[in-house]
Design an enzyme around this catalytic site. Structure first.
Site, PDB file in Angstrom:
ATOM      1  N   ASP A  36       1.526  61.124  63.147  1.00  0.00           N
ATOM      2  CA  ASP A  36       1.411  59.813  62.492  1.00  0.00           C
ATOM      3  C   ASP A  36       0.375  59.851  61.381  1.00  0.00           C
ATOM      4  OD1 ASP A  36       3.303  58.535  63.987  1.00  0.00           O
ATOM      5  OD2 ASP A  36       1.892  57.739  65.458  1.00  0.00           O
ATOM      6  N   LYS A  58       3.554  56.183  60.128  1.00  0.00           N
ATOM      7  CA  LYS A  58       3.956  54.781  60.152  1.00  0.00           C
ATOM      8  C   LYS A  58       2.853  53.950  59.533  1.00  0.00           C
ATOM      9  CE  LYS A  58       5.396  55.101  64.676  1.00  0.00           C
ATOM     10  NZ  LYS A  58       5.490  54.483  65.964  1.00  0.00           N
ATOM     11  N   MET A 171      -3.736  45.603  64.748  1.00  0.00           N
ATOM     12  CA  MET A 171      -2.624  45.203  63.876  1.00  0.00           C
ATOM     13  C   MET A 171      -2.692  43.715  63.523  1.00  0.00           C
ATOM     14  SD  MET A 171       0.419  47.423  65.647  1.00  0.00           S
ATOM     15  CE  MET A 171      -0.085  47.161  67.334  1.00  0.00           C
TER      16      MET A 171
END
Ligand code: SAH
Length: 267
Positions: A36, A58, A171
């Site tokens: 990632d 991502k 997030m």
């Protein structure tokens, strides 16, 4: 016999030295590493010469490789008999869809193993001088996502606002202002200490502290953005006393006997 095998390995929050000894062993033994965006490149550099690397990085709102395709990449290489390392930021099972990847492997009868990592949601805070709990300030902590997947219910900020422990939101940066307002609306004091830590434990780490009322404006002024942790609770006040300058050892320094020192392999 098909000896394909997948290790889901936690790379830790950023500082390369925070990988586990077992995780490092997996990296060095892998035929394929599927990694990632948040994984420290120093770790990838420690692969063996024959190891193939696949970046499935991502980013929030930008998914160059859809999850379904990542699953297929893991399956394809494992079914071809490869030793596959799925290297993920932090801990593989703390958000980041590691559970889904393991389910797909299980459904297809692929042998796999989890190598836990230090999650940014706990270890990342410490690099900004914030202990996630403290006997006098927080006796629990709660890790939530600020960005629920499409179609899912929104986070229940009403319940979260009532918790006394440290609240850690992953997030959540695109909704920072809204999150702070929701917590105030449902009863948290506007003067509750709050912080944002960007790139926690990386050498480019930046953090901002304030209160639920002031944080969003301060973050905008300092231009902090994802990937970042939002931390709410009294423990944030300790940052002034407990901040430290980390010693960043390269893996070459940590393990001088490694055949590929990180510096060599990167250059
Ligand atoms: N498995 C990871 C979390 C994956 S979800 C872990 O255990 O840490 C991705 C989110 O985690 C990012 O949007 C950000 O909110 C947070 N994150 C991961 N690494 C981070 C870091 N080094 N600094 C700040 N936030 C980080």
């Amino acid at each position: 016999m098909n000896k394909g095998y997948v290790w889901l390995v936690g790379a830790g929050p950023g500082d390369a030295g925070l990988i586990t000894v077992k995780g490092l062993h997996c990296i060095q033994s892998a035929d394929v590493i599927v990694y990632d965006r948040l994984v420290n490149p120093e770790l990838i550099a420690l692969r063996s010469d024959h190891c193939e690397i696949i970046n499935v990085g991502k980013e929030h709102d930008y998914h160059p490789i859809p999850q379904e395709e990542i699953n297929q990449i893991l399956l394809r290489h494992a079914q071809a008999g490869k030793q596959v390392v799925r290297l993920k930021g932090g801990d593989p099972y703390v958000f980041g869809r590691g559970g889904e990847e393991a389910e797909v492997l299980a459904q297809h009868g692929i042998k796999f193993e989890i190598v836990p990592g230090i999650s940014s949601s706990i270890g990342g805070l410490s690099y900004a001088g914030i202990p996630v709990t403290h006997r006098n300030h927080a006796s629990s902590f709660h890790v939530v996502t600020g960005h629920t997947s499409q179609g899912n219910e929104q986070q229940n900020w009403k319940i979260l606002a009532q918790l006394e422990g440290t609240l850690i939101i992953l997030m959540g940066m695109t909704r920072l202002m809204d999150i702070c307002q929701q917590l105030i609306l449902y009863g948290k004091s506007p003067t509750t200490p709050a912080a944002v830590i960007m790139y926690a434990s990386h050498s480019k780490q930046k953090s901002v502290t304030g209160t639920l009322e002031t944080l969003a404006a301060k973050v905008e002024e300092k231009e902090l953005h994802a990937p970042a942790l939002i931390v709410v609770g009294d423990v944030v006040n300790l940052a002034e006393t407990l901040s430290f300058s980390p010693t960043y050892l390269t893996l070459g320094e940590l393990f001088p006997t490694l055949e590929n020192s990180a510096e060599e392999a990167i250059s």
